[in-house]
Scaffold this motif. Structure first.
Motif, PDB file in Angstrom:
ATOM      1  N   GLU A  93      -5.789   0.431  -7.991  1.00 57.13           N
ATOM      2  CA  GLU A  93      -5.020  -0.750  -7.300  1.00 57.13           C
ATOM      3  C   GLU A  93      -4.850  -0.125  -5.814  1.00 57.13           C
ATOM      4  OE1 GLU A  93      -3.198  -4.214  -7.140  1.00 57.13           O
ATOM      5  OE2 GLU A  93      -4.589  -3.478  -8.404  1.00 57.13           O
ATOM      6  N   GLU A  94      -4.531   0.931  -5.508  1.00 60.52           N
ATOM      7  CA  GLU A  94      -4.089   1.429  -4.014  1.00 60.52           C
ATOM      8  C   GLU A  94      -5.354   1.131  -3.464  1.00 60.52           C
ATOM      9  OE1 GLU A  94      -4.251   3.983  -0.820  1.00 60.52           O
ATOM     10  OE2 GLU A  94      -5.396   4.311  -2.554  1.00 60.52           O
ATOM     11  N   HIS A  95      -6.748   1.511  -4.181  1.00 60.48           N
ATOM     12  CA  HIS A  95      -7.809   1.295  -3.281  1.00 60.48           C
ATOM     13  C   HIS A  95      -7.981  -0.111  -3.099  1.00 60.48           C
ATOM     14  CE1 HIS A  95     -12.023   2.325  -2.163  1.00 60.48           C
ATOM     15  NE2 HIS A  95     -12.454   1.415  -2.765  1.00 60.48           N
ATOM     16  N   VAL A  96      -7.797  -1.008  -3.969  1.00 55.43           N
ATOM     17  CA  VAL A  96      -8.177  -2.359  -3.345  1.00 55.43           C
ATOM     18  C   VAL A  96      -7.300  -2.862  -2.593  1.00 55.43           C
ATOM     19  CG1 VAL A  96      -7.944  -4.737  -4.828  1.00 55.43           C
ATOM     20  CG2 VAL A  96      -9.054  -2.668  -5.938  1.00 55.43           C
ATOM     21  N   GLN A  97      -5.930  -2.298  -2.572  1.00 59.04           N
ATOM     22  CA  GLN A  97      -4.964  -3.081  -1.623  1.00 59.04           C
ATOM     23  C   GLN A  97      -5.166  -2.375  -0.335  1.00 59.04           C
ATOM     24  OE1 GLN A  97      -2.762  -5.551  -2.291  1.00 59.04           O
ATOM     25  NE2 GLN A  97      -3.608  -5.405  -4.618  1.00 59.04           N
ATOM     26  N   ARG A  98      -5.503  -1.116  -0.373  1.00 63.43           N
ATOM     27  CA  ARG A  98      -5.847  -0.568   1.068  1.00 63.43           C
ATOM     28  C   ARG A  98      -6.996  -1.270   1.718  1.00 63.43           C
ATOM     29  NH1 ARG A  98      -8.790   4.016   1.228  1.00 63.43           N
ATOM     30  NH2 ARG A  98      -8.040   4.473  -0.871  1.00 63.43           N
TER      31      ARG A  98
ATOM     32  N   VAL B 221       0.676  -1.100  -0.136  1.00 64.30           N
ATOM     33  CA  VAL B 221      -0.007   0.073  -0.064  1.00 64.30           C
ATOM     34  C   VAL B 221       0.731   1.214   0.017  1.00 64.30           C
ATOM     35  CG1 VAL B 221      -1.908   1.301   1.156  1.00 64.30           C
ATOM     36  CG2 VAL B 221      -2.005  -1.245   1.040  1.00 64.30           C
ATOM     37  N   VAL B 222       2.044   1.117   0.839  1.00 62.39           N
ATOM     38  CA  VAL B 222       2.709   2.457   0.863  1.00 62.39           C
ATOM     39  C   VAL B 222       3.503   2.452  -0.476  1.00 62.39           C
ATOM     40  CG1 VAL B 222       4.918   3.216   1.980  1.00 62.39           C
ATOM     41  CG2 VAL B 222       3.150   2.413   3.445  1.00 62.39           C
ATOM     42  N   ASP B 223       3.971   1.614  -1.047  1.00 58.46           N
ATOM     43  CA  ASP B 223       4.540   1.811  -2.436  1.00 58.46           C
ATOM     44  C   ASP B 223       3.455   2.328  -3.485  1.00 58.46           C
ATOM     45  OD1 ASP B 223       6.966   0.826  -1.390  1.00 58.46           O
ATOM     46  OD2 ASP B 223       6.505  -1.241  -2.345  1.00 58.46           O
TER      47      ASP B 223
ATOM     48  N   LEU C 231       1.232   7.084  -6.588  1.00 61.18           N
ATOM     49  CA  LEU C 231       0.441   7.991  -6.646  1.00 61.18           C
ATOM     50  C   LEU C 231       0.916   9.507  -6.655  1.00 61.18           C
ATOM     51  CD1 LEU C 231      -2.885   6.230  -5.427  1.00 61.18           C
ATOM     52  CD2 LEU C 231      -2.539   7.238  -7.503  1.00 61.18           C
ATOM     53  N   LEU C 232       1.779   9.773  -5.657  1.00 61.83           N
ATOM     54  CA  LEU C 232       2.119  10.908  -5.311  1.00 61.83           C
ATOM     55  C   LEU C 232       2.971  11.398  -6.465  1.00 61.83           C
ATOM     56  CD1 LEU C 232       2.682  10.752  -1.481  1.00 61.83           C
ATOM     57  CD2 LEU C 232       0.995  12.200  -2.693  1.00 61.83           C
ATOM     58  N   THR C 233       3.773  10.663  -6.971  1.00 60.84           N
ATOM     59  CA  THR C 233       4.700  11.066  -8.022  1.00 60.84           C
ATOM     60  C   THR C 233       4.335  11.037  -9.301  1.00 60.84           C
ATOM     61  OG1 THR C 233       5.582   8.741  -8.300  1.00 60.84           O
ATOM     62  CG2 THR C 233       6.938   9.937  -6.659  1.00 60.84           C
ATOM     63  N   SER C 234       3.508   9.981  -9.640  1.00 60.47           N
ATOM     64  CA  SER C 234       2.758   9.946 -10.889  1.00 60.47           C
ATOM     65  C   SER C 234       1.343   9.561 -10.934  1.00 60.47           C
ATOM     66  CB  SER C 234       3.497   9.091 -12.008  1.00 60.47           C
ATOM     67  OG  SER C 234       3.774   7.899 -11.734  1.00 60.47           O
TER      68      SER C 234
END
Length: 143
Positions: free
Chosen positions: A48-53, A30-32, A37-40
């Motif tokens: 994907e971040e939502h699913v992994q969170r 999740v952190v990765d 997401l912050l960089t690009s």
């Protein structure tokens, strides 16, 4: 019950074994994703971040339940033996849960148990009102 036990053990092993390590691993994922997401920022990474969170939240809940059950097992093991540990824990719980005093809006302290009870009762009656309940005319049969 014996037939159910094997299935439950397999389910537990597949989904919840090594729960602390799985939480750590999922946190890294999740952190990765959040860093990327912050960089690009893009939609695919956001989904994907939502699913992994969500997976991380499920694992965190399972880990919390695991440790809560484990603490209860430990408490059941050492708590009922009438040990010094048991008495210290009970004393700490009583001290933490005890209302030592109340202070009203005019900074008057209520220190005794009777004063605290009467002040609390008066406070809640002023908020909620006082309702006189009718006395039931039903009689209680002799047993």
């Amino acid at each position: 019950m014996k037939l159910l036990k094997g299935g439950l053990k397999r389910l537990n092993k597949q989904h919840f074994s090594g729960i602390s390590q799985r939480v750590k691993d999922q946190s890294v994922v999740v952190v990765d994703l959040q860093r990327s997401l912050l960089t690009s920022p893009d939609i695919v990474t956001a989904r994907e971040e939502h699913v992994q969170r969500q997976k991380l939240n499920v694992l965190l809940t399972a880990e919390e339940k695991f440790y809560k059950q484990r603490s209860r097992v430990r408490w059941a093991d050492v708590g009922d033996r009438n040990t010094v540990f048991y008495h210290r824990v009970v004393s700490q719980h009583q001290t933490r849960n005890h209302i030592h005093y109340l202070k009203d809006e005019s900074d008057h302290l209520y220190l005794t148990t009777d004063d605290i009870k009467s002040h609390s009762s008066a406070y809640f009656q002023s908020i909620l009102g006082n309702t006189d309940l009718p006395i039931s005319s039903a009689t209680i049969p002799d047993l």
